[in-house]
Enzyme design. Sequence first.
Site, short mmCIF file in Angstrom:
data_model
loop_
_atom_site.label_atom_id
_atom_site.label_comp_id
_atom_site.label_asym_id
_atom_site.label_seq_id
_atom_site.Cartn_x
_atom_site.Cartn_y
_atom_site.Cartn_z
N THR A 1 45.41 45.92 37.26
CA THR A 1 45.47 47.45 37.30
C THR A 1 43.93 47.87 37.49
O THR A 1 43.81 48.79 38.34
CB THR A 1 46.03 48.37 36.37
OG1 THR A 1 47.57 48.04 36.44
CG2 THR A 1 45.94 49.74 36.75
N ASP B 1 48.41 39.75 40.23
CA ASP B 1 49.02 40.47 39.09
C ASP B 1 48.99 39.65 37.76
O ASP B 1 49.44 38.25 37.98
CB ASP B 1 50.45 40.93 39.44
CG ASP B 1 51.20 41.57 38.65
OD1 ASP B 1 51.39 43.13 38.94
OD2 ASP B 1 51.81 41.15 37.43
N SER B 2 49.06 40.29 36.69
CA SER B 2 48.92 39.43 35.49
C SER B 2 50.31 38.57 35.16
O SER B 2 50.26 37.72 34.57
CB SER B 2 48.44 40.08 34.11
OG SER B 2 49.70 41.08 33.79
N SER B 3 51.19 39.05 35.76
CA SER B 3 52.59 38.23 35.52
C SER B 3 52.49 36.96 36.43
O SER B 3 53.29 36.02 36.10
CB SER B 3 53.84 38.96 36.17
OG SER B 3 53.58 39.41 37.62
N GLN C 1 60.03 37.75 14.42
CA GLN C 1 60.25 38.98 15.28
C GLN C 1 59.41 40.31 14.84
O GLN C 1 59.32 41.14 15.55
CB GLN C 1 61.56 39.30 15.26
CG GLN C 1 62.63 38.00 15.91
CD GLN C 1 64.00 38.43 16.06
OE1 GLN C 1 64.38 39.61 15.61
NE2 GLN C 1 64.73 37.54 16.24
N CYS C 2 58.79 40.18 13.73
CA CYS C 2 58.27 41.45 12.98
C CYS C 2 56.84 41.19 13.78
O CYS C 2 56.17 40.28 13.88
CB CYS C 2 58.08 41.48 11.61
SG CYS C 2 59.52 41.35 10.75
N THR D 1 47.11 43.83 32.11
CA THR D 1 47.39 43.67 30.84
C THR D 1 48.45 42.99 30.21
O THR D 1 48.58 42.75 29.22
CB THR D 1 47.40 45.33 30.33
OG1 THR D 1 48.66 45.83 31.01
CG2 THR D 1 46.18 46.13 30.65
N ASP D 2 49.49 42.83 31.28
CA ASP D 2 50.95 42.51 30.54
C ASP D 2 50.64 41.00 30.02
O ASP D 2 51.71 40.91 29.04
CB ASP D 2 51.85 42.41 31.82
CG ASP D 2 52.42 43.70 32.28
OD1 ASP D 2 52.00 44.78 31.33
OD2 ASP D 2 52.91 43.82 33.29
#
Length: 337
Positions: free
Chosen positions: A13, A57-59, A274-275, A89-90
């Site tokens: 971005t 794109d970061s993906s 997962q925390c 950023t992703d």
Amino acid sequence: MKRKVLLIYTGGTIGMEKDYETGSLRAFDFGNIFEKMPEMKLMECEVFVHPFEKPLDSSDMGPEEWKVIAHYIRKNYDEFDGFLILHGTDTMSYTASALSFMLKGLTKPVILTGSQLPIGDLRTDAKENLLTSLYYASLYENDKAVIREVAIYFEYKLLRGNRTLKYSAEYFDAYASPNYPILGQSGVHLNIIKENLYRPDPEIEFHVDDHISEDIIFWRIFPGMNLNHFKEIPEMKVLILQVFGSGTIFSSEKTMETLQQIRNNGTEIVVVSQCISGGISFGKYENSNIFSRIGAISGKDMTAESAITKAMHLIGNPNYPGSFAENFSRNLCGEIS
């Protein structure tokens, strides 16, 4: 003497601008960044720009792109005092984590940043992120770099790269380092918390270890999960399980039987939480003991992004004597407490 910083633009971005005819975002020619941001010419460092031929794109960023960045840093390591990577950023935390394992003996700053809004927007966060990142990438004292690790700078905070995660898709303050304190913060003054900085082994000369394996699966456990699906998983070297709390999973003979079968097939099992904050502690609760019994590896307080890229780096890597479990449990570059 002005420090020299190599700015590597990968995409994202931060390098976008709005096409006012279509309303869509498009990548602009980053070679013209000094026209977009004349403030960069006022910096106390010289900035040299190397954009990816095709902004991504970061993906679309992955192991091959990590290797390209690592080797480009190696190629230019002696010529520049610091490196700034502009990134979407992703997946920035994945790239930062991977680079922290690949860049051995780092004695210069490698900073990643990006933005939530394009650089041409009136309310953009891109300019502050970019300008302050350049300060950190060129920060030296007594002719030595203050930062000698891979870090992410975003919204006034400097964070250890392999400790970060993106926790907001909406706010400018998009990144957190829940299990490690910040390295620095910018305000009226550019602050560095030196006791939090990583210091590499001075005996190791800078080099790149670009070993990356993709023979890994990441699986998030959820209540009511059908463990029969595990039997459909193709053979892989490492299975990373993201489990509840400090390391618990539903207790049943079926769970034990299924996980033991995976281990018997030669697959290493790494357990992460997962925390967002805290980590794995086998034995704290009865429902975590299954992992000790099957010889699973604790991911301790590592982020999922760091655990994934660390496992990718270690699988079959001939540069690490000893077992995968031994090496994964070691603190390689500040990724675990």
